[in-house]
Write a protein that holds these residues in place. Structure first.
Motif, PDB file in Angstrom:
ATOM      1  N   ARG A   1      89.365  60.318  95.397  1.00  0.00           N
ATOM      2  CA  ARG A   1      89.808  59.518  96.546  1.00  0.00           C
ATOM      3  C   ARG A   1      90.492  60.401  97.581  1.00  0.00           C
ATOM      4  O   ARG A   1      90.233  60.287  98.795  1.00  0.00           O
ATOM      5  CB  ARG A   1      90.752  58.413  96.063  1.00  0.00           C
ATOM      6  N   GLN A   2      91.343  61.303  97.129  1.00  0.00           N
ATOM      7  CA  GLN A   2      92.014  62.214  98.060  1.00  0.00           C
ATOM      8  C   GLN A   2      91.036  63.229  98.653  1.00  0.00           C
ATOM      9  O   GLN A   2      91.187  63.649  99.801  1.00  0.00           O
ATOM     10  CB  GLN A   2      93.157  62.941  97.352  1.00  0.00           C
ATOM     11  N   VAL A   3      90.027  63.635  97.894  1.00  0.00           N
ATOM     12  CA  VAL A   3      89.012  64.554  98.416  1.00  0.00           C
ATOM     13  C   VAL A   3      88.241  63.884  99.546  1.00  0.00           C
ATOM     14  O   VAL A   3      87.973  64.505 100.589  1.00  0.00           O
ATOM     15  CB  VAL A   3      88.058  65.017  97.300  1.00  0.00           C
ATOM     16  N   GLU A   4      87.876  62.626  99.368  1.00  0.00           N
ATOM     17  CA  GLU A   4      87.180  61.904 100.440  1.00  0.00           C
ATOM     18  C   GLU A   4      88.039  61.850 101.703  1.00  0.00           C
ATOM     19  O   GLU A   4      87.539  62.043 102.823  1.00  0.00           O
ATOM     20  CB  GLU A   4      86.835  60.484  99.986  1.00  0.00           C
ATOM     21  N   THR A   5      89.334  61.604 101.530  1.00  0.00           N
ATOM     22  CA  THR A   5      90.241  61.580 102.685  1.00  0.00           C
ATOM     23  C   THR A   5      90.282  62.934 103.366  1.00  0.00           C
ATOM     24  O   THR A   5      90.252  63.024 104.608  1.00  0.00           O
ATOM     25  CB  THR A   5      91.658  61.172 102.231  1.00  0.00           C
ATOM     26  N   ALA A   6      90.332  64.009 102.574  1.00  0.00           N
ATOM     27  CA  ALA A   6      90.357  65.363 103.136  1.00  0.00           C
ATOM     28  C   ALA A   6      89.073  65.646 103.910  1.00  0.00           C
ATOM     29  O   ALA A   6      89.110  66.227 105.010  1.00  0.00           O
ATOM     30  CB  ALA A   6      90.545  66.387 102.021  1.00  0.00           C
ATOM     31  N   LEU A   7      87.938  65.262 103.354  1.00  0.00           N
ATOM     32  CA  LEU A   7      86.660  65.496 104.028  1.00  0.00           C
ATOM     33  C   LEU A   7      86.614  64.784 105.379  1.00  0.00           C
ATOM     34  O   LEU A   7      86.095  65.328 106.364  1.00  0.00           O
ATOM     35  CB  LEU A   7      85.507  65.031 103.146  1.00  0.00           C
ATOM     36  N   GLU A   8      87.147  63.582 105.425  1.00  0.00           N
ATOM     37  CA  GLU A   8      87.180  62.845 106.684  1.00  0.00           C
ATOM     38  C   GLU A   8      88.067  63.553 107.708  1.00  0.00           C
ATOM     39  O   GLU A   8      87.734  63.653 108.888  1.00  0.00           O
ATOM     40  CB  GLU A   8      87.666  61.411 106.454  1.00  0.00           C
ATOM     41  N   LYS A   9      89.217  64.047 107.242  1.00  0.00           N
ATOM     42  CA  LYS A   9      90.124  64.765 108.148  1.00  0.00           C
ATOM     43  C   LYS A   9      89.462  66.008 108.735  1.00  0.00           C
ATOM     44  O   LYS A   9      89.700  66.376 109.887  1.00  0.00           O
ATOM     45  CB  LYS A   9      91.383  65.199 107.393  1.00  0.00           C
ATOM     46  N   LEU A  10      88.637  66.678 107.930  1.00  0.00           N
ATOM     47  CA  LEU A  10      88.031  67.946 108.356  1.00  0.00           C
ATOM     48  C   LEU A  10      86.731  67.759 109.117  1.00  0.00           C
ATOM     49  O   LEU A  10      86.215  68.716 109.707  1.00  0.00           O
ATOM     50  CB  LEU A  10      87.768  68.818 107.118  1.00  0.00           C
ATOM     51  N   SER A  11      86.196  66.548 109.135  1.00  0.00           N
ATOM     52  CA  SER A  11      84.847  66.330 109.653  1.00  0.00           C
ATOM     53  C   SER A  11      84.729  66.547 111.153  1.00  0.00           C
ATOM     54  O   SER A  11      83.631  66.813 111.661  1.00  0.00           O
ATOM     55  CB  SER A  11      84.369  64.917 109.295  1.00  0.00           C
ATOM     56  N   ASP A  12      85.824  66.433 111.896  1.00  0.00           N
ATOM     57  CA  ASP A  12      85.761  66.588 113.349  1.00  0.00           C
ATOM     58  C   ASP A  12      85.811  68.051 113.795  1.00  0.00           C
ATOM     59  O   ASP A  12      85.617  68.345 114.990  1.00  0.00           O
ATOM     60  CB  ASP A  12      86.906  65.830 114.017  1.00  0.00           C
ATOM     61  N   LEU A  13      86.073  68.964 112.870  1.00  0.00           N
ATOM     62  CA  LEU A  13      86.181  70.378 113.242  1.00  0.00           C
ATOM     63  C   LEU A  13      84.794  71.019 113.320  1.00  0.00           C
ATOM     64  O   LEU A  13      83.912  70.735 112.503  1.00  0.00           O
ATOM     65  CB  LEU A  13      87.032  71.123 112.207  1.00  0.00           C
ATOM     66  N   ALA A  14      84.614  71.885 114.298  1.00  0.00           N
ATOM     67  CA  ALA A  14      83.352  72.645 114.428  1.00  0.00           C
ATOM     68  C   ALA A  14      83.449  73.870 113.523  1.00  0.00           C
ATOM     69  O   ALA A  14      84.013  74.894 113.903  1.00  0.00           O
ATOM     70  CB  ALA A  14      83.131  73.054 115.880  1.00  0.00           C
ATOM     71  N   VAL A  15      82.915  73.766 112.327  1.00  0.00           N
ATOM     72  CA  VAL A  15      83.094  74.805 111.314  1.00  0.00           C
ATOM     73  C   VAL A  15      81.772  75.511 111.054  1.00  0.00           C
ATOM     74  O   VAL A  15      80.750  74.874 110.823  1.00  0.00           O
ATOM     75  CB  VAL A  15      83.614  74.191 109.989  1.00  0.00           C
TER      76      VAL A  15
END
Length: 570
Positions: free
Chosen positions: A210-224
């Motif tokens: 559950r926390q991993v999914e939250t982290a992925l959402e937080k990082l999804s807007d970055l151009a990586v």
């Protein structure tokens, strides 16, 4: 992977003004479950040189000496302005203290929980620390204006990712890593790392899906364009695929309809290590884990998790003859929230006495709870055999929950398709494996020859089998093919339930193969094999292995064959 190579540090530029220092060990360093494949590891550190210089994630004390030597050889340590820490643990303290002796001007950068841990680890309440809560930037100059994203989970409540928009590199610390050592800095041919990355996820991230999914959402807007991981090859070529896989694996966990609340605190990391092994056993059996570090969790979070869960497991160290206050608080919440029909489990580590486990066990017994495994007490640091026992205990716990659910569900007759699938027959075999102090075995009938050159075969291994952890790439095992008319004794032995960590071979006659695994004396024939690959196939892993050696033990015997009437069970 050779264990004779010395530890070293590999240094390479990876972007504008950016260098990686990969401290490498070809042998297993630690006893945490995520290191169990024993393929070595790299501890990746990064240095960004703008107008100011930042060092990201120095390694632990295993590498302190060789790391500092490599750093001093190539960089001016006294010019380092910041040390950014994706997470803080006591293992890093030796390296950080050594850095401070050389460069006392350093300012540390970490999350707020990280700052608390850091002051404690370095025994210095006055450390210069910049706390990043997710809104602040750190401008190093030359376009390196760093951004910070807190990505906490119960095991690493201080986890912090760092993003450099100049190079489009995301420094992920624990996310997206793998414990594997080699010369590849980047993940060219990334498919060859898939098994190791999946295993790392299953051990470290699955209990916190559950926390991993939250982290992925937080990082999804970055151009990586690159994940600069804390361990293993840097993720550049398989970035999109690995990101999708993390989403998929996390959704597999969060969509499970049966959950176990795993509640623990850990004074020195040992209880957390046990928690990781138990969680691994639960999740591999197809039951989700809601992991809760009660030192940082809100009481309402504990209450909600316990209410939702089909069972709960509580872990505690023993401090001064007692369970720490956060564990006692969590236990009170459990006793007031969880119906005593829910399955319970207790574990913990201790130094000189283990009263905390006895205390928790006693209160749960008095309240009428039944236990999914015998309470686990571990003195000091767990070893491989202890972790195997914990993993198997977790699997037993999950299987008990699933069995209870099946009993409540009405039994359905086999469909015509299931009856037809059941007519596929297979030879009856026993797969045996031994690595160091760990051994296991299972009865297998889903076995088939798969190749002529090299001679190879496939075996379907259920995900919740204890043997599964010994069936990864390059692992060795023996396939013991049973003889018709002489197979019932071995069948009954290996079909019976074994206690977690129990030796499967004390009551059978066996010899040791060249690859170290047991050969059953009453087998018709045996094959010594090496795992080459494995593919996820629903609730099983399909393991492909090549045959290294073999022998027919009875030329006059014939192979025992397993006939089924339904394809929905063995």
């Amino acid at each position: 992977m050779s264990s004779t190579k010395p530890r070293d540090v590999q240094v390479l530029p990876i972007g504008t003004d950016t260098t990686v220092l990969r401290s490498r060990s070809w042998t297993r360093l630690r006893f945490e479950i995520e290191y169990a494949l024993a393929k070595g590891t790299t501890a990746n550190c990064y240095i960004i040189q703008g107008d100011k210089t930042a060092l990201i994630d120095p390694p632990g004390e295993t590498f302190t000496e060789i790391y500092l030597a490599a750093l001093q050889q190539r960089f001016d340590i006294k010019a380092i302005d910041y040390v950014i820490l994706g997470h803080v643990n006591p293992n890093r303290a030796a390296t950080l203290k050594a850095l401070l002796e050389i460069a006392p001007q350093i300012t540390f950068v970490c999350s707020n929980p990280g700052a608390i841990n850091l002051r404690g680890a370095l025994e210095n309440p006055d450390l210069p620390i910049l706390v990043m809560r997710g809104e602040e930037n750190l401008d190093l100059g030359k376009g390196h204006n760093l951004q910070f994203v807190p990505t906490p989970n119960p095991r690493y409540p201080d986890l912090l990712c760092t993003y450099d928009p100049q190079t489009e590199i995301l420094y992920t610390d624990k996310l997206f890593g793998a414990h594997i050592c080699g010369d590849q800095v980047f993940d060219e041919g990334w498919e060859i790392f898939s098994e190791d990355r999946r295993y790392y996820y299953d051990c470290l991230m699955a209990p916190h899906a559950r926390q991993v999914e939250t982290a992925l959402e937080k990082l999804s807007d970055l151009a990586v364009r690159m994940y600069a991981t804390g361990h293993g090859p840097l993720v550049r070529y398989g970035l999109i695929e690995l990101t999708k896989a993390y989403y998929q694996w996390s959704q597999q966990q969060t969509s499970q309809d049966t959950t176990v609340a795993l509640i623990y605190a850990s004074a020195y990391g040992n209880t957390a290590t046990l928690a990781g092994a138990i969680a691994r056993g639960i999740t591999k059996a197809g039951v989700a884990v809601e992991s809760i570090n009660c030192e940082v969790a809100d009481p309402e979070e504990i209450r909600a998790a316990v209410e939702k869960a089909a069972g709960f497991v509580i872990g505690s160290p023993t401090l001064g003859g007692h369970a720490p206050t956060p564990v006692q608080t969590a236990l009170g919440i459990v006793l007031s929230t969880a119906a005593n029909t829910k399955l319970a489990g207790v574990f913990g580590s201790f130094g000189w006495s283990g009263e905390a486990v006895d205390l928790i066990e006693g209160k749960l017994k008095d309240a009428g709870y039944k236990f999914g495994f015998d309470s686990i007490r571990v003195k000091f640091k767990p070893n491989d055999a202890t972790l195997q026992m914990c993993e198997e205990a977790g699997t037993d716990f999950a299987q008990a929950l699933k069995k209870a659910k099946k009993v409540r569900a009405p039994l359905q007759p086999a469909t015509s398709v299931e009856q037809a699938v059941g007519r596929v027959v297979g030879s009856l075999c026993v797969v045996t494996a031994k690595q160091d102090d760990i051994s296991s075995a299972m009865l297998a009938s889903w076995v088939s020859q798969a190749s002529f050159n090299p001679p190879g075969l496939t075996i379907a291994v259920a995900k919740d089998r204890a043997l599964e952890s010994l069936m990864h790439s390059e692992n060795k095992f023996v396939l013991n093919i049973l003889q018709e008319g002489n197979h019932l004794g071995l069948m009954k032995h290996f079909l019976k339930p074994f206690a977690p960590g129990q030796d499967r071979f004390t009551e059978v006659a066996a010899e040791t193969a060249d690859n170290g695994s047991p050969i059953l004396n009453d087998a018709l024939a045996y094959l010594e094999c090496t795992v080459k690959s494995r593919m996820e196939s629903g609730d099983h892993w399909l393991v492909y292995a090549t045959v290294d050696n073999g022998k027919v033990l009875n030329q006059d015997g014939v192979t025992a064959v397993h006939h089924r009437k339904s394809g929905n069970h063995y």
